[in-house]
Design a protein around this motif. Structure first.
Motif, PDB file in Angstrom:
ATOM      1  N   TYR A  77      43.003  42.686  51.144  1.00 23.95           N
ATOM      2  CA  TYR A  77      43.817  41.569  50.675  1.00 23.95           C
ATOM      3  C   TYR A  77      44.142  41.724  49.192  1.00 23.95           C
ATOM      4  CZ  TYR A  77      42.196  39.639  55.079  1.00 23.95           C
ATOM      5  OH  TYR A  77      41.914  39.468  56.409  1.00 23.95           O
ATOM      6  N   SER A  80      46.947  44.186  48.937  1.00 18.70           N
ATOM      7  CA  SER A  80      48.233  43.636  49.388  1.00 18.70           C
ATOM      8  C   SER A  80      48.875  42.733  48.351  1.00 18.70           C
ATOM      9  CB  SER A  80      48.050  42.870  50.698  1.00 18.70           C
ATOM     10  OG  SER A  80      47.237  41.726  50.499  1.00 18.70           O
ATOM     11  N   ILE A 128      52.631  45.102  53.260  1.00 19.65           N
ATOM     12  CA  ILE A 128      51.588  44.076  53.344  1.00 19.65           C
ATOM     13  C   ILE A 128      50.930  44.106  54.719  1.00 19.65           C
ATOM     14  CG2 ILE A 128      51.138  41.604  53.297  1.00 19.65           C
ATOM     15  CD1 ILE A 128      53.448  41.328  51.312  1.00 19.65           C
ATOM     16  N   ALA A 131      48.632  47.126  55.066  1.00 16.51           N
ATOM     17  CA  ALA A 131      47.434  47.002  54.237  1.00 16.51           C
ATOM     18  C   ALA A 131      46.430  46.037  54.857  1.00 16.51           C
ATOM     19  CB  ALA A 131      47.812  46.543  52.828  1.00 16.51           C
TER      20      ALA A 131
END
Length: 251
Positions: A77, A80, A128, A131
């Motif tokens: 996270y 991203s 995103i 990832a």
């Protein structure tokens, strides 16, 4: 949650722990040398303004190193955030809330800010997605990003420059572009897989891996050559087909 681990894929978390220990040791040594060198100065007040930025740099480097090598689910996270910030940037400029002619001209083809809400936006959304879903634990994400970035990216460049011979079923696509997509997408995918395997994140049977990557590259190339650009953007269909083909091949 990403796909379940493949039979031939073994994640090695000990590599990240080794990097953490080594990085911490080097940071402590640097701080020790810094403190010793400044304690011997006659006028410590002259060097005090430099201490703050130095500590900040060490803290940032330590944070980034921990996230880069971390096996925590939060690391994906954190990674991203970079495409997420770019996504917000494209939305702001694409909706004309902020004006930036340089960005529009460098990213779009016709100089229309609304183009930022199509291909470029889909591009960062796929980054995103890869990832968060796949991270470093699966070849699927690496191959999908490689096909979109290297394969489709080089295909556009080579097609514009050497694309005089068009494909029979799609006059907007050329043989030069499609061949370039297959070759560069395949090479980039194999290169990324080799890089992460050297780092120790997983192990692959390279004979079967090369065959599977070739299959994924062929599937993505065929989809990219179809006359469906007006319906589905390449930055959507190419990575999604790559994910599906890679999932079938590597699961």
């Amino acid at each position: 949650m990403g796909p379940s681990p493949m039979p031939f894929l073994a994640v090695k978390n000990s590599v990240g722990l080794h990097h953490h220990c080594d990085f911490t040791r080097r940071c402590l040594q640097s701080c020790s040398r810094f403190r010793h060198s400044h304690s011997t100065k006659r006028h410590p007040t002259e060097s005090e303004p430099k201490i703050g930025p130095y500590i900040v740099r060490v803290a940032i480097h330590g944070c980034l190193a921990n996230f880069q090598d971390s096996a925590s689910t939060n690391a994906r996270y954190f990674a991203s955030l970079v495409p997420l910030v770019n996504c917000f940037r494209l939305l702001v400029h694409g909706l004309s809330l902020v004006s930036n002619e340089g960005l529009v001209k460098s990213v779009t083809r016709e100089g229309n800010p609304e183009e930022l809400l199509k291909g470029p936006l889909y591009y960062v959304l796929v980054l995103i997605l890869c990832a968060v879903l796949f991270w470093r634990d699966s070849p699927i994400g690496l191959i999908s990003v490689s096909m979109m970035c290297a394969g489709d990216g080089v295909a556009d460049i080579m097609g514009r420059k050497f694309g005089s011979v068009k494909i029979l079923y799609n006059k907007k696509k050329s043989w030069a572009g499609s061949i370039s997509m297959f070759v560069f997408g395949f090479l980039a995918s194999v290169g990324m897989l080799y890089y992460y395997s050297v780092l120790g994140y997983f192990q692959l049977d390279w004979v079967s891996t090369v065959q599977r990557v070739a299959f994924v590259s062929l599937a993505a190339t065929l989809v990219e050559s179809l006359p469906i650009t007006e319906l589905v953007d390449d930055n959507i269909c190419v990575p999604l087909v790559s994910m599906a083909a890679a999932y079938m091949s590597f699961s």
